[in-house]
Design a protein around this motif. Structure first.
Motif, PDB file in Angstrom:
ATOM      1  N   GLY A   1      68.725  -6.065  -9.090  1.00 42.81           N
ATOM      2  CA  GLY A   1      67.760  -6.749  -8.256  1.00 42.81           C
ATOM      3  C   GLY A   1      67.870  -6.275  -6.815  1.00 42.81           C
ATOM      4  O   GLY A   1      68.894  -5.740  -6.392  1.00 42.81           O
TER       5      GLY A   1
ATOM      6  N   PHE B   1      68.097 -12.253  -4.498  1.00 44.49           N
ATOM      7  CA  PHE B   1      67.730 -11.866  -5.841  1.00 44.49           C
ATOM      8  C   PHE B   1      68.888 -11.914  -6.820  1.00 44.49           C
ATOM      9  O   PHE B   1      70.039 -11.649  -6.469  1.00 44.49           O
ATOM     10  N   GLY B   2      68.545 -12.233  -8.049  1.00 46.89           N
ATOM     11  CA  GLY B   2      69.496 -12.075  -9.131  1.00 46.89           C
ATOM     12  C   GLY B   2      69.574 -10.611  -9.528  1.00 46.89           C
ATOM     13  O   GLY B   2      68.775  -9.788  -9.078  1.00 46.89           O
ATOM     14  N   PRO B   3      70.507 -10.273 -10.388  1.00 49.01           N
ATOM     15  CA  PRO B   3      70.691  -8.873 -10.801  1.00 49.01           C
ATOM     16  C   PRO B   3      69.651  -8.380 -11.794  1.00 49.01           C
ATOM     17  O   PRO B   3      69.605  -7.193 -12.084  1.00 49.01           O
ATOM     18  N   GLY B   4      68.824  -9.284 -12.301  1.00 51.23           N
ATOM     19  CA  GLY B   4      67.778  -8.870 -13.222  1.00 51.23           C
ATOM     20  C   GLY B   4      68.190  -8.967 -14.685  1.00 51.23           C
ATOM     21  O   GLY B   4      69.384  -8.973 -15.020  1.00 51.23           O
TER      22      GLY B   4
ATOM     23  N   ILE C   1      63.225 -10.256 -12.888  1.00 51.47           N
ATOM     24  CA  ILE C   1      64.132 -10.579 -11.786  1.00 51.47           C
ATOM     25  C   ILE C   1      63.731 -11.915 -11.175  1.00 51.47           C
ATOM     26  O   ILE C   1      62.543 -12.171 -10.969  1.00 51.47           O
TER      27      ILE C   1
ATOM     28  N   TYR D   1      64.520  -4.320   1.910  1.00 54.34           N
ATOM     29  CA  TYR D   1      65.491  -4.565   0.856  1.00 54.34           C
ATOM     30  C   TYR D   1      65.941  -3.220   0.285  1.00 54.34           C
ATOM     31  O   TYR D   1      65.209  -2.226   0.312  1.00 54.34           O
TER      32      TYR D   1
ATOM     33  N   PHE E   1      61.569 -17.734  -7.443  1.00 52.51           N
ATOM     34  CA  PHE E   1      60.471 -16.851  -7.806  1.00 52.51           C
ATOM     35  C   PHE E   1      60.871 -16.036  -9.033  1.00 52.51           C
ATOM     36  O   PHE E   1      62.022 -15.640  -9.177  1.00 52.51           O
TER      37      PHE E   1
ATOM     38  N   TYR F   1      59.891 -12.476 -10.999  1.00 56.89           N
ATOM     39  CA  TYR F   1      59.197 -11.214 -10.873  1.00 56.89           C
ATOM     40  C   TYR F   1      59.356 -10.401 -12.153  1.00 56.89           C
ATOM     41  O   TYR F   1      60.297 -10.572 -12.912  1.00 56.89           O
TER      42      TYR F   1
ATOM     43  N   VAL G   1      66.547 -20.003   0.311  1.00 52.52           N
ATOM     44  CA  VAL G   1      67.449 -21.049   0.763  1.00 52.52           C
ATOM     45  C   VAL G   1      66.628 -22.204   1.313  1.00 52.52           C
ATOM     46  O   VAL G   1      65.726 -22.023   2.100  1.00 52.52           O
TER      47      VAL G   1
ATOM     48  N   LEU H   1      57.628  -4.748  -7.358  1.00 55.80           N
ATOM     49  CA  LEU H   1      57.869  -6.051  -7.966  1.00 55.80           C
ATOM     50  C   LEU H   1      56.542  -6.784  -8.120  1.00 55.80           C
ATOM     51  O   LEU H   1      55.737  -6.841  -7.184  1.00 55.80           O
TER      52      LEU H   1
ATOM     53  N   THR I   1      64.229 -15.384   3.883  1.00 56.94           N
ATOM     54  CA  THR I   1      64.807 -14.375   3.014  1.00 56.94           C
ATOM     55  C   THR I   1      64.866 -14.851   1.577  1.00 56.94           C
ATOM     56  O   THR I   1      65.135 -16.014   1.313  1.00 56.94           O
ATOM     57  N   GLN I   2      64.612 -13.924   0.657  1.00 61.76           N
ATOM     58  CA  GLN I   2      64.791 -14.202  -0.767  1.00 61.76           C
ATOM     59  C   GLN I   2      66.062 -13.506  -1.235  1.00 61.76           C
ATOM     60  O   GLN I   2      66.303 -12.342  -0.926  1.00 61.76           O
TER      61      GLN I   2
ATOM     62  N   GLN J   1      60.326  -7.598   5.997  1.00 63.50           N
ATOM     63  CA  GLN J   1      61.700  -7.474   5.507  1.00 63.50           C
ATOM     64  C   GLN J   1      61.911  -6.127   4.816  1.00 63.50           C
ATOM     65  O   GLN J   1      60.974  -5.546   4.254  1.00 63.50           O
TER      66      GLN J   1
END
Lengths: 112, 116
Positions: free
Chosen positions: A43, B107-110, B93, A36, B34, B36, B98, B44, B104-105, A34
């Protein structure tokens, strides 16, 4: 153990040109890989996933290749724009679960 | 779709206090979340994997008593940094997978934690 190598030096590209980023891994070939994008203080955001049986995948101006012989993935941004400036991370699964191993990322700077 | 939020986005606390960070999947159910940690210009670092309703799986070197993780529902996981010290200052983070086997992961904004 599996390791991911991304160019730690920032990549400077002139606007309009194609930017190419490299992701190399060392051991077993993963089922998928992947890419990103991460902006400072944010993030990561998922861009593309490419599976081991896919040689190439495209999404708008983005193109990813996956060469299991070379153990390498290339990430291309065509017609690059200053807004494409960010750090780009590659990641691949550790094993059959959802855990990912991450590269340190390559900072891309698109100059106007 | 697939939006993950984190709260707070920034927190400054005194040494010795505990800080809780929330991670929410807003429009999907996340069987797996998860946590990080990321240092400047570094990759990460996975701290733990959290499955709803069960204990989190911590990575080697991560103190489970210091970083308490709770995944009480399919949309919420929390990370509590207990008795924080300056060396705990970092960018934390969370991400969510899903339910249903998607690779796919999201992510939050941290959360930027600064311990004085």
């Amino acid at each position: 153990s599996q390791k991911i190598e991304q160019n730690s030096e920032a990549l400077n590209i002139q606007e309009g040109k194609t930017a190419t980023l490299t992701c190399n891994y060392t051991n077993y070939s993963p089922a998928y890989l992947q890419w990103y994008r991460q902006d400072p203080g944010r993030g990561p955001v998922f861009l593309l996933l490419i599976r081991e049986n896919e040689k190439e995948k495209r999404k708008e101006r983005l193109k990813v290749t996956f060469d299991t012989t070379l153990k390498q993935s290339l990430f291309h941004i065509t017609a690059s724009q200053p807004a494409d400036s960010a750090t780009y991370l590659c990641a691949l699964p550790m094993d059959s679960n959802y855990q990912l191993i991450w590269g340190a990322g390559t900072k891309l700077i698109i100059k106007p | 779709g697939a939006v993950v939020s984190q709260h707070p986005s920034r927190v400054i606390c005194k040494s010795g206090t505990s800080v809780k960070i929330e991670c929410r999947s807003l429009d999907f159910q996340a069987t797996t979340m998860f946590w990080y940690r990321q240092f400047p210009k570094k990759s990460l670092m996975l701290m733990a994997t959290s499955n709803e309703g069960s204990k989190a799986t911590y990575e080697q070197g991560v103190e489970k008593d210091k970083f308490l993780i709770n995944h009480a529902s399919l949309t919420l996981s929390t990370l509590t940094v207990t008795s924080a010290h300056p060396e705990d200052s970092s960018f934390y983070i969370c991400s969510a997978s899903v339910a249903g086997g998607t690779d796919t992961q999201y992510f939050g904004p941290g959360t930027r934690l600064t311990v004085l």
